[in-house]
Design a protein around this motif. Structure first.
Motif, PDB file in Angstrom:
ATOM      1  N   TYR A 214       0.819  -1.212   0.000  1.00 28.46           N
ATOM      2  CA  TYR A 214       0.000   0.000   0.000  1.00 28.46           C
ATOM      3  C   TYR A 214       0.856   1.265   0.000  1.00 28.46           C
ATOM      4  O   TYR A 214       0.657   2.166  -0.826  1.00 28.46           O
ATOM      5  CB  TYR A 214      -0.945   0.022   1.204  1.00 28.46           C
ATOM      6  CG  TYR A 214      -1.697   1.327   1.318  1.00 28.46           C
ATOM      7  CD1 TYR A 214      -2.515   1.778   0.281  1.00 28.46           C
ATOM      8  CD2 TYR A 214      -1.549   2.136   2.450  1.00 28.46           C
ATOM      9  CE1 TYR A 214      -3.182   2.992   0.367  1.00 28.46           C
ATOM     10  CE2 TYR A 214      -2.214   3.351   2.542  1.00 28.46           C
ATOM     11  CZ  TYR A 214      -3.032   3.777   1.493  1.00 28.46           C
ATOM     12  OH  TYR A 214      -3.678   4.979   1.580  1.00 28.46           O
ATOM     13  N   GLU A 215       1.823   1.333   0.912  1.00 25.69           N
ATOM     14  CA  GLU A 215       2.581   2.574   1.085  1.00 25.69           C
ATOM     15  C   GLU A 215       3.573   2.829  -0.048  1.00 25.69           C
ATOM     16  O   GLU A 215       3.844   3.985  -0.392  1.00 25.69           O
ATOM     17  CB  GLU A 215       3.322   2.539   2.425  1.00 25.69           C
ATOM     18  CG  GLU A 215       2.371   2.566   3.622  1.00 25.69           C
ATOM     19  CD  GLU A 215       3.103   2.560   4.955  1.00 25.69           C
ATOM     20  OE1 GLU A 215       4.346   2.317   4.952  1.00 25.69           O
ATOM     21  OE2 GLU A 215       2.450   2.790   5.992  1.00 25.69           O
ATOM     22  N   LYS A 216       4.105   1.767  -0.661  1.00 27.24           N
ATOM     23  CA  LYS A 216       5.129   1.942  -1.690  1.00 27.24           C
ATOM     24  C   LYS A 216       4.612   1.704  -3.113  1.00 27.24           C
ATOM     25  O   LYS A 216       5.230   2.159  -4.078  1.00 27.24           O
ATOM     26  CB  LYS A 216       6.310   1.020  -1.412  1.00 27.24           C
ATOM     27  CG  LYS A 216       7.005   1.334  -0.089  1.00 27.24           C
ATOM     28  CD  LYS A 216       8.141   0.375   0.194  1.00 27.24           C
ATOM     29  CE  LYS A 216       8.807   0.680   1.546  1.00 27.24           C
ATOM     30  NZ  LYS A 216       9.908  -0.269   1.857  1.00 27.24           N
ATOM     31  N   ALA A 217       3.513   0.975  -3.223  1.00 24.96           N
ATOM     32  CA  ALA A 217       2.984   0.676  -4.563  1.00 24.96           C
ATOM     33  C   ALA A 217       1.555   1.180  -4.757  1.00 24.96           C
ATOM     34  O   ALA A 217       1.019   1.072  -5.852  1.00 24.96           O
ATOM     35  CB  ALA A 217       3.034  -0.831  -4.823  1.00 24.96           C
ATOM     36  N   GLY A 218       0.943   1.700  -3.693  1.00 25.76           N
ATOM     37  CA  GLY A 218      -0.405   2.264  -3.820  1.00 25.76           C
ATOM     38  C   GLY A 218      -1.481   1.226  -4.022  1.00 25.76           C
ATOM     39  O   GLY A 218      -2.546   1.528  -4.578  1.00 25.76           O
ATOM     40  N   ILE A 219      -1.249  -0.010  -3.563  1.00 23.96           N
ATOM     41  CA  ILE A 219      -2.228  -1.088  -3.742  1.00 23.96           C
ATOM     42  C   ILE A 219      -2.896  -1.377  -2.405  1.00 23.96           C
ATOM     43  O   ILE A 219      -2.254  -1.839  -1.458  1.00 23.96           O
ATOM     44  CB  ILE A 219      -1.559  -2.363  -4.296  1.00 23.96           C
ATOM     45  CG1 ILE A 219      -0.887  -2.063  -5.634  1.00 23.96           C
ATOM     46  CG2 ILE A 219      -2.600  -3.473  -4.455  1.00 23.96           C
ATOM     47  CD1 ILE A 219      -0.059  -3.212  -6.174  1.00 23.96           C
ATOM     48  N   SER A 220      -4.185  -1.108  -2.325  1.00 23.05           N
ATOM     49  CA  SER A 220      -4.946  -1.356  -1.104  1.00 23.05           C
ATOM     50  C   SER A 220      -5.347  -2.825  -1.023  1.00 23.05           C
ATOM     51  O   SER A 220      -5.209  -3.579  -2.004  1.00 23.05           O
ATOM     52  CB  SER A 220      -6.199  -0.476  -1.080  1.00 23.05           C
ATOM     53  OG  SER A 220      -5.852   0.896  -1.104  1.00 23.05           O
ATOM     54  N   ALA A 221      -5.849  -3.215   0.143  1.00 23.96           N
ATOM     55  CA  ALA A 221      -6.295  -4.601   0.333  1.00 23.96           C
ATOM     56  C   ALA A 221      -7.526  -4.627   1.229  1.00 23.96           C
ATOM     57  O   ALA A 221      -7.609  -3.880   2.207  1.00 23.96           O
ATOM     58  CB  ALA A 221      -5.188  -5.455   0.930  1.00 23.96           C
ATOM     59  N   ILE A 222      -8.486  -5.454   0.873  1.00 30.22           N
ATOM     60  CA  ILE A 222      -9.634  -5.759   1.723  1.00 30.22           C
ATOM     61  C   ILE A 222      -9.592  -7.262   1.971  1.00 30.22           C
ATOM     62  O   ILE A 222      -9.628  -8.052   1.027  1.00 30.22           O
ATOM     63  CB  ILE A 222     -10.962  -5.354   1.069  1.00 30.22           C
ATOM     64  CG1 ILE A 222     -10.991  -3.845   0.798  1.00 30.22           C
ATOM     65  CG2 ILE A 222     -12.143  -5.749   1.959  1.00 30.22           C
ATOM     66  CD1 ILE A 222     -12.232  -3.369   0.067  1.00 30.22           C
ATOM     67  N   LEU A 223      -9.466  -7.646   3.244  1.00 30.66           N
ATOM     68  CA  LEU A 223      -9.288  -9.056   3.584  1.00 30.66           C
ATOM     69  C   LEU A 223     -10.380  -9.536   4.524  1.00 30.66           C
ATOM     70  O   LEU A 223     -10.726  -8.845   5.490  1.00 30.66           O
ATOM     71  CB  LEU A 223      -7.934  -9.281   4.256  1.00 30.66           C
ATOM     72  CG  LEU A 223      -6.675  -8.851   3.512  1.00 30.66           C
ATOM     73  CD1 LEU A 223      -6.183  -7.506   4.034  1.00 30.66           C
ATOM     74  CD2 LEU A 223      -5.567  -9.895   3.675  1.00 30.66           C
ATOM     75  N   VAL A 224     -10.903 -10.721   4.224  1.00 33.36           N
ATOM     76  CA  VAL A 224     -11.788 -11.416   5.154  1.00 33.36           C
ATOM     77  C   VAL A 224     -10.929 -12.344   5.992  1.00 33.36           C
ATOM     78  O   VAL A 224     -10.240 -13.217   5.446  1.00 33.36           O
ATOM     79  CB  VAL A 224     -12.866 -12.220   4.397  1.00 33.36           C
ATOM     80  CG1 VAL A 224     -13.568 -13.181   5.351  1.00 33.36           C
ATOM     81  CG2 VAL A 224     -13.878 -11.292   3.758  1.00 33.36           C
ATOM     82  N   VAL A 225     -10.907 -12.134   7.313  1.00 33.81           N
ATOM     83  CA  VAL A 225     -10.137 -12.998   8.207  1.00 33.81           C
ATOM     84  C   VAL A 225     -11.042 -13.497   9.329  1.00 33.81           C
ATOM     85  O   VAL A 225     -11.875 -12.756   9.845  1.00 33.81           O
ATOM     86  CB  VAL A 225      -8.906 -12.276   8.785  1.00 33.81           C
ATOM     87  CG1 VAL A 225      -7.906 -11.970   7.694  1.00 33.81           C
ATOM     88  CG2 VAL A 225      -9.302 -10.987   9.491  1.00 33.81           C
ATOM     89  N   GLY A 226     -10.876 -14.751   9.674  1.00 35.23           N
ATOM     90  CA  GLY A 226     -11.710 -15.325  10.722  1.00 35.23           C
ATOM     91  C   GLY A 226     -10.932 -16.027  11.808  1.00 35.23           C
ATOM     92  O   GLY A 226     -11.480 -16.341  12.859  1.00 35.23           O
ATOM     93  N   SER A 227      -9.622 -16.268  11.575  1.00 38.79           N
ATOM     94  CA  SER A 227      -8.866 -17.040  12.564  1.00 38.79           C
ATOM     95  C   SER A 227      -7.509 -16.447  12.885  1.00 38.79           C
ATOM     96  O   SER A 227      -6.858 -16.901  13.821  1.00 38.79           O
ATOM     97  CB  SER A 227      -8.670 -18.474  12.059  1.00 38.79           C
ATOM     98  OG  SER A 227      -7.937 -18.478  10.848  1.00 38.79           O
ATOM     99  N   CYS A 228      -7.078 -15.449  12.140  1.00 39.77           N
ATOM    100  CA  CYS A 228      -5.738 -14.899  12.335  1.00 39.77           C
ATOM    101  C   CYS A 228      -5.819 -13.473  12.871  1.00 39.77           C
ATOM    102  O   CYS A 228      -6.175 -12.550  12.147  1.00 39.77           O
ATOM    103  CB  CYS A 228      -4.972 -14.933  11.018  1.00 39.77           C
ATOM    104  SG  CYS A 228      -3.347 -14.188  11.170  1.00 39.77           S
ATOM    105  N   GLY A 229      -5.473 -13.281  14.134  1.00 37.18           N
ATOM    106  CA  GLY A 229      -5.519 -11.964  14.752  1.00 37.18           C
ATOM    107  C   GLY A 229      -4.339 -11.079  14.411  1.00 37.18           C
ATOM    108  O   GLY A 229      -4.361  -9.875  14.704  1.00 37.18           O
TER     109      GLY A 229
END
Length: 570
Positions: A387-402
């Motif tokens: 995100y910070e160096k390439a400008g690529i955002s992420a939306i993640l579904v997580v259910g077990s990894c804090g």
């Protein structure tokens, strides 16, 4: 240009002759208000149906010019006319009798998304609708009266009831155009507000079932949490409130069956506009968004996956990695790198369909297996830099990894399909837990050009016809939405999850064949080839990759991301 009466006369003259005599009917015929083109005649009643088209001049069709001035309005109008034509055609399919495919009248069946298609095209001169007809026969003997019924009774009714403005419900059509303009407006406003997604209040995200894309009846309507609420003033609908997801790293969490994946699925499809009544017509996502997943067994060719995987025990080069049978982690790494090359500015990831060892390594595992002994750098340690160096955002579904809580800019909890912003509360809780390794050294983007060999199979084959051999193009066979064959090679696209229509898959096959025929000498840069094809589609439309004067009815526009995905798996 021949008259319709000449067509009737010629048709009656070949009645009861052998089926190939139908080919004498090919050509264009004036039916007064429109032109009927018989473009290709099937070889026998059991072959693929004949291809026909109807052309109507703008001054005859009468649709307001403002309804097709912009690309988004034009696509919405084409989609609307095609759906109306389909409803009319359905009434007459198989009303004419005969053997084999006799009596079929078929046109593209549109889904919930609005796509540019060859089945209906608005040109500068007028509009054209392409469809298929099974020319009737008794055995392999021409049944002219039944075809006459189709061409002179059924088709004129379909054209009259669907392709003329005077017969169109004006308010209904106006709403279609207004919706297209509102959807485009939201996309433009998202850029100004640094949003990667917008989900309007009142949206119905759940679907009827796993095999139905229609909205679930009596489902829970979406409502934005106040802290993430964005209100837009649309040109036609007016004030619209919804949840705005900003650029950065966003997590979607919650218990099982509470709507996490349902929200992500809606965002995944939000790269396309949807029809009114779909429930997701105001769910809009950054248009380059790419759904990523593990894809065990996929083919990878000359891909630099060293951002995620290095120092393999077998010494294999990960800067130009090749395999015919990728693992889950390797395939997901390749999918991300290929997404970067495709210009994606948003990644959508569901933990359930990801490789666990690619997503995270917990503290205990890191202590037992040292970093220098683990070739995989998990996504957790690269997400912030992406995100910070390439400008690529992420939306993640997580259910077990804090561990992802530590890098998230925003955290949305889905509770019985209700969205709750738990960012502040979560940030307080995680202060009590040690910060895991959430960064890794050596961040870099792939720089080398990836080469593809498009001459790997026969470009054209020679077939004996009458007086000698002629060259034929490679045969294409579509296998639903998930695969196609070109020549003797099969391409598996089952995990390219943002393909929503089998006609998009057909277009990918046409694009690959076009590339093999035009760029098939030696090796080529993958990015260069895809950009050249994308430019053809943008300037000439889908007709640009077809033979001149021979545009099939069953093509729909894919995004550049899906074109890259196709070539990357070839």
């Amino acid at each position: 240009m021949k008259s319709s009466e000449e067509l009737r006369k010629n048709l009656r003259a070949i009645d009861h002759r052998s089926y190939p005599a139908y080919k004498s009917l090919a050509g264009g015929y004036s039916f007064g208000k429109y032109i009927l083109n018989i473009e290709h005649v099937q070889g026998d009643p059991f072959a693929a149906p004949s291809r026909l088209s109807v052309e109507v001049a703008h001054k005859v069709a009468g649709f307001p010019e403002s309804y097709y001035e912009s690309k988004w309005d034009k696509t919405a109008l084409e989609d609307y006319l095609l759906r109306r034509f389909h409803r009319q055609v359905d009434k007459f399919c198989f009303q004419a009798k005969g053997s084999g495919k006799s009596g079929i009248i078929a046109v593209s069946r549109c889904g919930q998304e609005i796509l540019e298609r060859t089945a209906c095209e608005i040109r500068t001169s007028g509009l054209i609708v392409r469809f298929e007809v099974g020319f009737p026969a008794n055995g392999r003997t021409i049944n002219a009266p039944e075809l006459e019924k189709i061409l002179f009774d059924f088709i004129p009714v379909c054209v009259e009831q669907s392709l003329f403005y005077e017969k169109t419900p004006k308010q209904e059509l106006e709403k279609v155009i207004f919706l297209a303009e509102d959807q485009h407006f939201i996309r433009e406003e998202m850029k100004k507000k640094n949003l990667v997604a917008f989900v309007a209040d009142g949206s119905m995200l759940p679907r009827e079932s796993g095999v139905s894309d229609r909205p679930l009846k009596d489902g829970v309507l979406f409502h934005a949490p106040e802290s993430m609420a964005v209100t837009l003033e649309l040109p036609h609908k007016g004030m619209l409130r919804g949840m705005g997801i900003k650029k950065g790293i966003t997590l979607i969490v919650g218990g099982g069956y509470h709507g996490k994946s349902t929200l992500l699925k809606a965002l995944e499809r939000g790269v396309y506009d949807h029809i009114a009544g779909d429930g997701r017509e105001y769910v809009i996502t950054e248009e380059t968004a790419l759904k990523l997943r593990a894809e065990d067994g996929r083919k990878i060719t000359n891909t630099d996956i060293s951002l995620f995987i290095n120092h393999l025990p077998n010494g294999k080069n990960t800067e130009k990695f090749c395999t015919l049978d990728a693992s889950g982690s390797t395939s997901q790494a390749a999918n991300i790198v290929e997404g970067i090359e495709a210009g994606s500015r948003l990644f959508l990831i569901d933990e359930d369909t990801s490789a666990t060892n690619f997503m995270v390594r917990d503290e205990l595992m890191q202590r037992i297996v040292a970093r220098e002994k683990e070739p995989i750098t998990p996504f957790l340690e690269r997400a912030v830099d992406l995100y910070e160096k390439a400008g690529i955002s992420a939306i993640l579904v997580v259910g077990s990894c804090g561990s992802y809580f530590h890098i998230a800019d925003k955290i949305i909890q889905m509770d019985s399909y209700k969205a709750i912003d738990i960012t502040d509360r979560t940030k307080e809780i995680i202060k009590e837990y040690p910060v895991p390794a959430v960064s890794a050294p050596g961040f870099h983007l792939p720089t080398g050009k990836r080469e593809i060999n498009l001459s790997g199979s026969v470009q054209k084959r020679k077939t004996y016809r009458g007086n000698g051999y002629v060259e034929e193009r490679l045969k294409i066979r579509r296998m639903g939405k998930t695969a196609f064959s070109i020549g003797k090679e099969n391409l598996d696209l089952r995990y390219v999850e943002q393909l929503v229509d089998e006609e998009q898959t057909q277009t990918l096959a046409y694009l690959l064949r076009y590339a093999k025929e035009h760029y098939g000498d030696g090796t080529n840069d993958v990015t260069g080839v895809v950009k050249a094809l994308d430019n053809i589609l943008k300037t000439k439309g889908l007709a640009g990759i077809c033979d001149k004067g021979n545009v099939p009815s069953g093509l729909a526009m894919p995004r550049a991301q899906e074109i890259f995905a196709c070539f990357n798996r070839y």
